[in-house]
Write an enzyme that holds these catalytic residues in place. Structure first.
Site, PDB file in Angstrom:
ATOM      1  N   GLU A 168       1.074  -1.348   0.456  1.00 44.10           N
ATOM      2  CA  GLU A 168       0.195  -0.012   0.184  1.00 44.10           C
ATOM      3  C   GLU A 168       1.041   0.807  -0.132  1.00 44.10           C
ATOM      4  OE1 GLU A 168      -1.720   0.407   3.785  1.00 44.10           O
ATOM      5  OE2 GLU A 168      -1.797  -1.440   3.965  1.00 44.10           O
ATOM      6  N   CYS A 211      -2.744  -4.294   4.320  1.00 46.11           N
ATOM      7  CA  CYS A 211      -2.344  -5.267   4.923  1.00 46.11           C
ATOM      8  C   CYS A 211      -2.325  -6.669   4.394  1.00 46.11           C
ATOM      9  CB  CYS A 211      -2.451  -5.538   6.340  1.00 46.11           C
ATOM     10  SG  CYS A 211      -2.002  -3.398   6.570  1.00 46.11           S
ATOM     11  N   THR A 215       3.416   3.950  15.266  1.00 45.50           N
ATOM     12  CA  THR A 215       2.665   2.288  15.148  1.00 45.50           C
ATOM     13  C   THR A 215       3.438   2.124  13.654  1.00 45.50           C
ATOM     14  OG1 THR A 215       0.731   2.908  14.336  1.00 45.50           O
ATOM     15  CG2 THR A 215       0.520   1.535  16.300  1.00 45.50           C
ATOM     16  N   HIS A 237      -1.191 -10.640  11.702  1.00 52.87           N
ATOM     17  CA  HIS A 237      -0.665 -10.116  11.583  1.00 52.87           C
ATOM     18  C   HIS A 237      -0.493  -9.001  12.380  1.00 52.87           C
ATOM     19  CE1 HIS A 237      -0.556  -5.818   9.603  1.00 52.87           C
ATOM     20  NE2 HIS A 237      -1.980  -5.598  10.556  1.00 52.87           N
ATOM     21  N   LYS A 297      -4.814  -9.419  21.700  1.00 51.30           N
ATOM     22  CA  LYS A 297      -6.392  -8.596  21.532  1.00 51.30           C
ATOM     23  C   LYS A 297      -6.993 -10.170  21.078  1.00 51.30           C
ATOM     24  CE  LYS A 297      -4.650  -3.958  22.989  1.00 51.30           C
ATOM     25  NZ  LYS A 297      -5.179  -2.336  22.002  1.00 51.30           N
TER      26      LYS A 297
END
Length: 397
Positions: A79, A111, A152, A233, A242
């Site tokens: 991307e 992604c 990030t 990922h 999480k």
């Protein structure tokens, strides 16, 4: 016939920012970066490195002449594309000296791009068992200075050779996937930086994993006990956890929880010191697991969850092949990471804001401090010039 990963390579730029120092500069508690999102270092790409050069460098040291003769398809997931028309795969195809009797194209879905490339590669190999496919996931993650997503960011690429009778990981037939039109992360064509609804994106990631996992179980009758590890990922290293924890708590035995959590932690090792590399992130996680977990054994099953905002998610699996360790490049990758140079926050900000001309101006870039074998040398007449130091070859777009 088995189809899967025969070789895997990785590259990241030679510069990084210490996340503790970035936090201090942003007047944020360092633990919010190092513990809260689980990041220690953030790779930084100089102007001499872009998605093309990162991908080419990732593939450069894993391909031999036999590979180059057999690769007849190059799929570039990104991307961070450099052209709205010409595929990044074309540049890499040339820079690596691959044969002309080949297809090459670029694919985009946030992604998820490299995973889409792998699924396409599987079909190609099924029809052409003697061929090999080069799949690339390469990105520079940018949200902007002093933004909520700054911590990030990252830069890097993973290159995978997909073939019949693979040496490292053989993909199993069944996979589970889901698509939904959502706006959790996007980058309009007029913007150099991405936009993200962080809370919403986290929620969707977790939901997509739960949905794909439920579909996969229904298709295969497999359960957590059948997996040695599950790789995710990782836009940041706490994200996969999480999604995994609710499933572990609901379905996993004490042994499942201990094994999968321990292996998850190992799988985050490289991502923790590189940052988010978008399309390559899942495969950097897999690489970290394969190269850093000494207890993995031939024949064990690895789960892989791919997520691309917007959104597409997929859960698929692979079986470790006999002697897979001998086909990894552990020393090379460790040397790559340990040889990087730290830059100050001020230096990072200056490098981050450097841009190429957009008006056709000719520019020659100084690569004196860039150790990469393949680099961006400049621009002439709106064409990027790439150079491979090993061949002193150059190309223009």
């Amino acid at each position: 016939m088995k189809i899967g990963i025969d070789k895997i390579g990785f590259y990241t730029p030679h510069l990084y920012v210490d996340m503790k120092k970035l936090a201090v500069a942003r007047e944020i508690e360092p633990e919010k970066f190092t513990i809260g999102i689980g990041q220690e270092k953030m790779a930084l790409a100089p102007l001499t490195q872009d998605a093309v050069t990162l991908a080419a460098n990732a593939a450069l040291n894993i391909l031999d002449e036999k590979d180059k003769e057999k690769i007849d398809l190059v799929i570039f997931g990104t991307e961070s594309g450099i052209d709205h028309s010409k595929a990044a795969a074309i540049y890499v195809h040339h820079l690596l000296g691959l044969r002309s009797e080949a297809r090459a194209f670029e694919i985009k879905q946030a992604c998820y791009g490299a995973t889409a490339g792998i699924q396409m590669a599987k079909g190609h190999i099924a029809l052409n068992p003697e061929s090999k496919v080069l799949v690339l996931g390469s990105d520079i993650s940018r949200y902007g200075l002093n933004t909520s997503g700054e911590a990030t960011q990252g830069a890097g690429a993973v290159a995978l050779v997909i073939s019949a009778e693979p040496s490292i990981l053989a993909f199993e037939e069944q996979s589970a996937y889901v698509t939904a039109d959502i706006m959790d992360f996007w980058r309009p064509i007029y913007s150099e930086a991405a936009f993200v609804d962080g809370k919403f994106s986290n929620e969707q990631y977790i939901q997509f994993f739960a949905t794909a996992w439920a579909q996969y179980k229904a298709k295969t009758n497999l359960a957590l006990k059948d997996f040695e590890a599950i790789c995710f990922h990782l836009p940041y290293t706490k994200m996969g956890l999480k999604a995994l924890k609710p499933v572990l708590l609901e379905e996993g035995s004490a042994a499942d929880q201990e094994r999968l959590l321990a292996n998850y932690q190992v799988s985050t090792g490289y991502n923790r010191v590189v940052g988010n590399i978008y399309t390559g992130s899942l495969y950097l996680s897999l690489l970290s697991l394969l190269e850093q977990q000494e207890d993995l054994a031939d024949g064990e099953r690895i789960g892989l969850f791919s997520y691309g905002s917007g959104a597409v998610g997929e859960f698929f699996t692979g079986i470790l092949q006999p002697g897979f360790r001998s086909h990894l490049n552990v020393v090379q990758h460790m040397d790559l990471l340990s040889s990087r140079a730290e830059v100050s926050v001020a230096e990072y900000e200056a490098i981050f804001q450097q841009t190429l001309p957009i008006d056709g101006t000719t520019v020659e870039l100084d690569n004196t401090n860039d150790p990469a074998e393949i680099y961006l040398a400049g621009m002439t007449n709106n064409m990027r010039q790439y150079i491979n130091k090993q061949t002193e070859d150059s190309i223009y777009s």
